[in-house]
Scaffold this motif. Structure first.
Motif, PDB file in Angstrom:
ATOM      1  N   ILE A   6      34.097  49.579  81.940  1.00 45.74           N
ATOM      2  CA  ILE A   6      34.786  48.948  80.813  1.00 45.74           C
ATOM      3  C   ILE A   6      34.103  49.298  79.492  1.00 45.74           C
ATOM      4  N   LEU A   7      32.784  49.237  79.452  1.00 47.07           N
ATOM      5  CA  LEU A   7      32.053  49.599  78.233  1.00 47.07           C
ATOM      6  C   LEU A   7      32.286  51.063  77.876  1.00 47.07           C
ATOM      7  N   TRP A   8      32.302  51.941  78.887  1.00 49.25           N
ATOM      8  CA  TRP A   8      32.570  53.355  78.668  1.00 49.25           C
ATOM      9  C   TRP A   8      33.981  53.548  78.106  1.00 49.25           C
ATOM     10  N   ALA A   9      34.962  52.865  78.679  1.00 46.38           N
ATOM     11  CA  ALA A   9      36.345  52.987  78.215  1.00 46.38           C
ATOM     12  C   ALA A   9      36.483  52.503  76.774  1.00 46.38           C
ATOM     13  N   ARG A  10      35.839  51.397  76.456  1.00 46.01           N
ATOM     14  CA  ARG A  10      35.894  50.866  75.080  1.00 46.01           C
ATOM     15  C   ARG A  10      35.287  51.838  74.070  1.00 46.01           C
ATOM     16  N   ALA A  11      34.313  52.622  74.501  1.00 46.56           N
ATOM     17  CA  ALA A  11      33.619  53.537  73.589  1.00 46.56           C
ATOM     18  C   ALA A  11      34.431  54.791  73.268  1.00 46.56           C
ATOM     19  N   GLN A  12      35.513  55.036  73.992  1.00 46.96           N
ATOM     20  CA  GLN A  12      36.344  56.218  73.740  1.00 46.96           C
ATOM     21  C   GLN A  12      37.168  55.959  72.481  1.00 46.96           C
ATOM     22  N   SER A  13      36.909  56.719  71.425  1.00 50.10           N
ATOM     23  CA  SER A  13      37.469  56.380  70.110  1.00 50.10           C
ATOM     24  C   SER A  13      38.627  57.258  69.646  1.00 50.10           C
ATOM     25  N   THR A  14      38.933  58.340  70.326  1.00 51.33           N
ATOM     26  CA  THR A  14      39.958  59.259  69.822  1.00 51.33           C
ATOM     27  C   THR A  14      41.248  59.191  70.625  1.00 51.33           C
ATOM     28  N   LEU A  15      41.569  58.030  71.153  1.00 50.06           N
ATOM     29  CA  LEU A  15      42.741  57.873  72.010  1.00 50.06           C
ATOM     30  C   LEU A  15      43.852  57.115  71.294  1.00 50.06           C
ATOM     31  N   SER A  16      45.084  57.383  71.711  1.00 49.34           N
ATOM     32  CA  SER A  16      46.206  56.582  71.207  1.00 49.34           C
ATOM     33  C   SER A  16      46.102  55.188  71.815  1.00 49.34           C
ATOM     34  N   SER A  17      46.883  54.265  71.312  1.00 48.03           N
ATOM     35  CA  SER A  17      46.813  52.889  71.817  1.00 48.03           C
ATOM     36  C   SER A  17      47.218  52.815  73.285  1.00 48.03           C
ATOM     37  N   ILE A  18      48.214  53.597  73.704  1.00 50.09           N
ATOM     38  CA  ILE A  18      48.628  53.586  75.114  1.00 50.09           C
ATOM     39  C   ILE A  18      47.533  54.202  75.988  1.00 50.09           C
ATOM     40  N   GLU A  19      46.967  55.316  75.555  1.00 46.99           N
ATOM     41  CA  GLU A  19      45.900  55.954  76.319  1.00 46.99           C
ATOM     42  C   GLU A  19      44.699  55.021  76.481  1.00 46.99           C
ATOM     43  N   LYS A  20      44.321  54.363  75.393  1.00 51.41           N
ATOM     44  CA  LYS A  20      43.184  53.443  75.428  1.00 51.41           C
ATOM     45  C   LYS A  20      43.477  52.264  76.349  1.00 51.41           C
ATOM     46  N   SER A  21      44.683  51.727  76.249  1.00 48.82           N
ATOM     47  CA  SER A  21      45.072  50.593  77.087  1.00 48.82           C
ATOM     48  C   SER A  21      45.055  50.973  78.562  1.00 48.82           C
ATOM     49  N   ILE A  22      45.581  52.149  78.895  1.00 46.52           N
ATOM     50  CA  ILE A  22      45.573  52.600  80.287  1.00 46.52           C
ATOM     51  C   ILE A  22      44.139  52.793  80.768  1.00 46.52           C
ATOM     52  N   LEU A  23      43.306  53.424  79.957  1.00 43.87           N
ATOM     53  CA  LEU A  23      41.923  53.649  80.353  1.00 43.87           C
ATOM     54  C   LEU A  23      41.191  52.325  80.583  1.00 43.87           C
ATOM     55  N   LEU A  24      41.425  51.347  79.722  1.00 43.17           N
ATOM     56  CA  LEU A  24      40.794  50.034  79.899  1.00 43.17           C
ATOM     57  C   LEU A  24      41.291  49.336  81.158  1.00 43.17           C
ATOM     58  N   HIS A  25      42.589  49.434  81.447  1.00 37.66           N
ATOM     59  CA  HIS A  25      43.114  48.825  82.667  1.00 37.66           C
ATOM     60  C   HIS A  25      42.547  49.507  83.911  1.00 37.66           C
ATOM     61  N   LEU A  26      42.460  50.828  83.900  1.00 37.44           N
ATOM     62  CA  LEU A  26      41.862  51.527  85.035  1.00 37.44           C
ATOM     63  C   LEU A  26      40.407  51.122  85.205  1.00 37.44           C
ATOM     64  N   ALA A  27      39.688  50.987  84.094  1.00 38.23           N
ATOM     65  CA  ALA A  27      38.285  50.572  84.158  1.00 38.23           C
ATOM     66  C   ALA A  27      38.147  49.170  84.735  1.00 38.23           C
ATOM     67  N   THR A  28      39.097  48.308  84.432  1.00 38.54           N
ATOM     68  CA  THR A  28      39.075  46.945  84.954  1.00 38.54           C
ATOM     69  C   THR A  28      39.179  46.923  86.473  1.00 38.54           C
ATOM     70  N   PHE A  29      39.956  47.855  87.021  1.00 35.88           N
ATOM     71  CA  PHE A  29      40.151  47.914  88.471  1.00 35.88           C
ATOM     72  C   PHE A  29      39.160  48.825  89.180  1.00 35.88           C
ATOM     73  N   ALA A  30      38.286  49.480  88.453  1.00 30.34           N
ATOM     74  CA  ALA A  30      37.368  50.457  89.052  1.00 30.34           C
ATOM     75  C   ALA A  30      36.337  49.776  89.945  1.00 30.34           C
ATOM     76  N   ASP A  31      36.024  50.458  91.049  1.00 28.29           N
ATOM     77  CA  ASP A  31      34.956  49.962  91.905  1.00 28.29           C
ATOM     78  C   ASP A  31      33.618  50.537  91.422  1.00 28.29           C
ATOM     79  N   GLU A  32      32.579  50.336  92.181  1.00 28.73           N
ATOM     80  CA  GLU A  32      31.251  50.784  91.752  1.00 28.73           C
ATOM     81  C   GLU A  32      31.121  52.302  91.692  1.00 28.73           C
ATOM     82  N   ALA A  33      32.000  53.019  92.381  1.00 28.37           N
ATOM     83  CA  ALA A  33      31.975  54.489  92.345  1.00 28.37           C
ATOM     84  C   ALA A  33      32.966  55.016  91.306  1.00 28.37           C
ATOM     85  N   PHE A  34      33.477  54.114  90.449  1.00 29.10           N
ATOM     86  CA  PHE A  34      34.420  54.446  89.377  1.00 29.10           C
ATOM     87  C   PHE A  34      35.764  54.954  89.905  1.00 29.10           C
TER      88      PHE A  34
END
Length: 103
Positions: A6-34
């Motif tokens: 989640i912290l890694w996803a939040r740090a990605q700064s050059t994304l559109s709002s949809i791209e950022k939202s998708i990345l954050l949602h994927l990070a929320t569901f990620a297991d320990e192996a990402f």
């Protein structure tokens, strides 16, 4: 929930709002192996409130930038299953996470 992802996803700064939202949602569901298991484009689109087509385009952009890897999975009958998405937090590659589907 994987706090590192989640912290890694939040740090990605050059994304559109949809791209950022998708990345954050994927990070929320990620297991320990990402890994994010069995999320279809339709499910991802519903989570972020966009069309499946917009989610597909955003996932392609995220994959093109090397932020995620999508591993296509197929069932025993050859039918396509939802992708396994891997967050490339540590520059992992999708081949590391290929697992056969047991029938």
């Amino acid at each position: 929930m994987n706090e590192t992802a989640i912290l890694w996803a939040r740090a990605q700064s050059t994304l559109s709002s949809i791209e950022k939202s998708i990345l954050l949602h994927l990070a929320t569901f990620a297991d320990e192996a990402f890994r994010v298991v069995k999320k279809s484009q339709r499910e991802i689109a519903e989570l972020v409130g966009c069309t499946r087509e917009s989610a597909n385009k955003a996932l392609g952009t995220l994959e093109g930038r090397g932020l995620i890897s999508g591993v296509h999975q197929f069932g025993c009958d050859g039918g396509r299953l939802p992708c396994l998405y891997v967050l490339n937090v540590n520059h992992a590659t999708s081949t590391t996470f290929r697992q056969p589907i047991k029938c």
